[in-house]
Motif scaffolding. Sequence first.
Motif, PDB file in Angstrom:
ATOM      1  N   ASP A  83       0.824  -1.204   0.000  1.00  0.00           N
ATOM      2  CA  ASP A  83       0.000   0.000   0.000  1.00  0.00           C
ATOM      3  C   ASP A  83       0.861   1.258   0.000  1.00  0.00           C
ATOM      4  O   ASP A  83       0.410   2.337   0.370  1.00  0.00           O
ATOM      5  CB  ASP A  83      -0.943   0.018   1.201  1.00  0.00           C
ATOM      6  CG  ASP A  83      -0.219  -0.104   2.539  1.00  0.00           C
ATOM      7  OD1 ASP A  83       1.032   0.002   2.568  1.00  0.00           O
ATOM      8  OD2 ASP A  83      -0.901  -0.304   3.562  1.00  0.00           O
ATOM      9  N   SER A  84       2.125   1.123  -0.418  1.00  0.00           N
ATOM     10  CA  SER A  84       3.044   2.247  -0.335  1.00  0.00           C
ATOM     11  C   SER A  84       4.148   2.098  -1.365  1.00  0.00           C
ATOM     12  O   SER A  84       4.480   0.980  -1.790  1.00  0.00           O
ATOM     13  CB  SER A  84       3.657   2.321   1.073  1.00  0.00           C
ATOM     14  OG  SER A  84       4.675   3.289   1.135  1.00  0.00           O
ATOM     15  N   LEU A  85       4.728   3.222  -1.744  1.00  0.00           N
ATOM     16  CA  LEU A  85       5.929   3.237  -2.578  1.00  0.00           C
ATOM     17  C   LEU A  85       7.119   3.788  -1.803  1.00  0.00           C
ATOM     18  O   LEU A  85       8.115   4.209  -2.385  1.00  0.00           O
ATOM     19  CB  LEU A  85       5.690   4.080  -3.835  1.00  0.00           C
ATOM     20  CG  LEU A  85       4.671   3.523  -4.829  1.00  0.00           C
ATOM     21  CD1 LEU A  85       4.417   4.526  -5.948  1.00  0.00           C
ATOM     22  CD2 LEU A  85       5.145   2.196  -5.419  1.00  0.00           C
ATOM     23  N   PHE A  88      11.348   2.901   3.085  1.00  0.00           N
ATOM     24  CA  PHE A  88      12.294   3.181   4.163  1.00  0.00           C
ATOM     25  C   PHE A  88      11.634   3.501   5.497  1.00  0.00           C
ATOM     26  O   PHE A  88      12.330   3.855   6.445  1.00  0.00           O
ATOM     27  CB  PHE A  88      13.185   4.359   3.769  1.00  0.00           C
ATOM     28  CG  PHE A  88      13.888   4.168   2.464  1.00  0.00           C
ATOM     29  CD1 PHE A  88      15.011   3.360   2.372  1.00  0.00           C
ATOM     30  CD2 PHE A  88      13.418   4.789   1.321  1.00  0.00           C
ATOM     31  CE1 PHE A  88      15.650   3.187   1.166  1.00  0.00           C
ATOM     32  CE2 PHE A  88      14.059   4.623   0.110  1.00  0.00           C
ATOM     33  CZ  PHE A  88      15.187   3.813   0.025  1.00  0.00           C
ATOM     34  N   ILE A  89      10.321   3.421   5.587  1.00  0.00           N
ATOM     35  CA  ILE A  89       9.627   3.798   6.818  1.00  0.00           C
ATOM     36  C   ILE A  89       8.861   2.602   7.360  1.00  0.00           C
ATOM     37  O   ILE A  89       8.598   1.635   6.643  1.00  0.00           O
ATOM     38  CB  ILE A  89       8.674   4.983   6.586  1.00  0.00           C
ATOM     39  CG1 ILE A  89       7.600   4.628   5.549  1.00  0.00           C
ATOM     40  CG2 ILE A  89       9.456   6.214   6.154  1.00  0.00           C
ATOM     41  CD1 ILE A  89       6.543   5.706   5.358  1.00  0.00           C
ATOM     42  N   LYS A 164      13.296   9.977  10.678  1.00  0.00           N
ATOM     43  CA  LYS A 164      11.954   9.576  10.294  1.00  0.00           C
ATOM     44  C   LYS A 164      11.880   8.191   9.664  1.00  0.00           C
ATOM     45  O   LYS A 164      10.780   7.682   9.421  1.00  0.00           O
ATOM     46  CB  LYS A 164      11.367  10.596   9.313  1.00  0.00           C
ATOM     47  CG  LYS A 164      11.160  11.979   9.912  1.00  0.00           C
ATOM     48  CD  LYS A 164      10.430  12.898   8.944  1.00  0.00           C
ATOM     49  CE  LYS A 164      10.121  14.240   9.573  1.00  0.00           C
ATOM     50  NZ  LYS A 164       9.357  15.115   8.636  1.00  0.00           N
ATOM     51  N   GLY A 165      13.009   7.575   9.384  1.00  0.00           N
ATOM     52  CA  GLY A 165      13.014   6.257   8.772  1.00  0.00           C
ATOM     53  C   GLY A 165      12.707   5.164   9.772  1.00  0.00           C
ATOM     54  O   GLY A 165      12.416   5.425  10.951  1.00  0.00           O
ATOM     55  N   ALA A 221       7.631  10.547   6.649  1.00  0.00           N
ATOM     56  CA  ALA A 221       7.213   9.459   7.537  1.00  0.00           C
ATOM     57  C   ALA A 221       5.851   8.883   7.181  1.00  0.00           C
ATOM     58  O   ALA A 221       5.454   7.849   7.720  1.00  0.00           O
ATOM     59  CB  ALA A 221       7.198   9.944   8.985  1.00  0.00           C
ATOM     60  N   GLU A 222       5.126   9.542   6.283  1.00  0.00           N
ATOM     61  CA  GLU A 222       3.814   9.055   5.876  1.00  0.00           C
ATOM     62  C   GLU A 222       3.933   8.201   4.607  1.00  0.00           C
ATOM     63  O   GLU A 222       4.578   8.607   3.635  1.00  0.00           O
ATOM     64  CB  GLU A 222       2.866  10.226   5.618  1.00  0.00           C
ATOM     65  CG  GLU A 222       2.485  10.988   6.875  1.00  0.00           C
ATOM     66  CD  GLU A 222       1.711  10.115   7.852  1.00  0.00           C
ATOM     67  OE1 GLU A 222       0.844   9.331   7.404  1.00  0.00           O
ATOM     68  OE2 GLU A 222       1.969  10.219   9.064  1.00  0.00           O
TER      69      GLU A 222
END
Length: 629
Positions: A83-85, A88-89, A164-165, A221-222
Amino acid sequence: MIRTTPRAANTRPARFIGSALLALGIAMAPAAHAQDDEKIITSHGVSSFGELKYPEGFEHWEYVNPDAPKGGEMSTWAFGTFDSLTPFILKGNAAAMSAVFYDSLLTGNLDEPDSMYGLVAESVEYPESREWITFHMRPEAMFRDGTPVTADDVVFSFETLRDKGRPAFRVQFQDITSAEAIDEHTVKFTFNPEGPLRELLMTAGGLPIFSKAYYENRDFAESSLEPPMGSGPFELLSVDPGRSVAYKRRDDYWAKDLPVNVGENNFDVLRVEYFADYTTAFEAFKAGAYTYREEYQSRIWATGYNFPAIADGHVVVETLPDGRPAGTQGFFFNLRRDKFQDARVREAIGMAFNFEWANESLFYGLYERTDSFWENSDTLQATGTPSEAELELLEPIREFIPETVFTEEAFSPAQSSPDDLADRRALRAAGRLLTDAGWEVADDGFRYKDGQRLTIEVLNDSPSFDRIVNPYIDNLKRLGIEATANRVDAAEAQEREKNFEYDIVTQRFAMSQTPGDELRSVFGSETAEVPGSANVAGLANEGVDQLIRAIADAESRDELVTAVHALDRVLRAMHIWVPQWYKGVHSVAYRDVYERPYEDTPPPYGLGEMSIWWWNEDRATELRAAGAL
């Protein structure tokens, strides 16, 4: 961390990113710590030991075809969902291969285990002590929007990952003391003189570079499905969350003609199709939903590759050698749970897994038993009793490690009967260990200690893995353990694994031929309680920490091998896992539209299928005419 479920490969062996969280650090400082008379090395790359294989001015890697045509598509599959590209988070689940958006200062290759060469950086300077490194960046390096890649972007990338990672990055960066942009295209990193200096040069060089300007109005971070701003060879072509993602090669990629990229990045499109289980993914491959598949299921490999497209010559099936360590795959205990604190309990639970029966009954005899964390590596796998050199490392940590490390050969699981799942000899021995640990069988047939029943849940997210887990559960029940198999969907499994909400979980780690400080992410005390870290076992042991440091500080390959042997035998003696199996080859199948620069022997550290293979348009036309593509 690489799960037992397959993930699509990266397009190149750059050190940054990876499911294994071999988190790369970077930092800089204005003050150098080199002595006035200390030699300053200027080079086009860095190496852990010895000389670089490729000299300054080299034209291309020797294993590529520099004249490989560009075009076509390479498509494969991945397990679960995304659900993300943003890989790193901690938030969200990143799509496979989403590292292709980014460049790094240095990049690796497929025929050296411990070297990196200039990509965004044209050259480097560092003292013999390796306490700092300066990267001289190429002014022509550009982000996708045409803005230059600057030293400020590098510093921003370091600070963003640190702050933030994923939390594990902060652990990896702890020996990076400062960062400074010397000028627009010069960036310097300074390291803790007491840190793992051999590793830190490449840690810095492998940092993914983000655009500072891009994130001025965005929160790193999002999680997001917006195409990120990178300087890498691919951009987003399409995304269907949880179903598929595709990346398009950039014709305007600034570094396409650099020596490290000649013969690389040959496909116009890289596509990943997602599936919830192996069987569905295989049926989709047969139907032509994607073109390349590495097979991880022995049953399918032994019985499934007889469909018409193979007989018609439209699909190629072959086995290729794998020169890497086979991977550390097993059922890992969550040592954060009190019930697993006694090593006798862990050993007993391990003895209930009858690999020999599984290999005969389920795997068609295609696998061998894993016992080492560096399985399939003749160099790094510990054997026999400790050498004199190993004992020099082991004696100072004797109070922290099992005594059997000194008195017995490196632990290997005892063989069970292939003819009887419930091997009575193995189960009796396991039962004695549980009894010795204080877990007695009560009248109801279950084991108790201090009024608490011994319960175990094995977390699983793959329906095709049920046939392996369920017989294991049966044997655990025979020992009086209240054992259950809990199969959840991939999204829930990923969240539970991030937060260590499991008793036992199956994981696989790909170990390096030149391991170093990244081992803290998997076995170090600092990461045991860090959410999202690769330390799935929750191992926190001072002796292990000291051995990891010895590996990171090794000044020669002989010293490295000695320290890895010591760590391997200690981890095996601690019974932090139930080792599963391995096969030291690649079992692959693909539509017959690809060519590659080698025949039967790939580069030692990867097939390079996503990058150094290429598309044969004439063959593709033939398959389209036959309705096979």
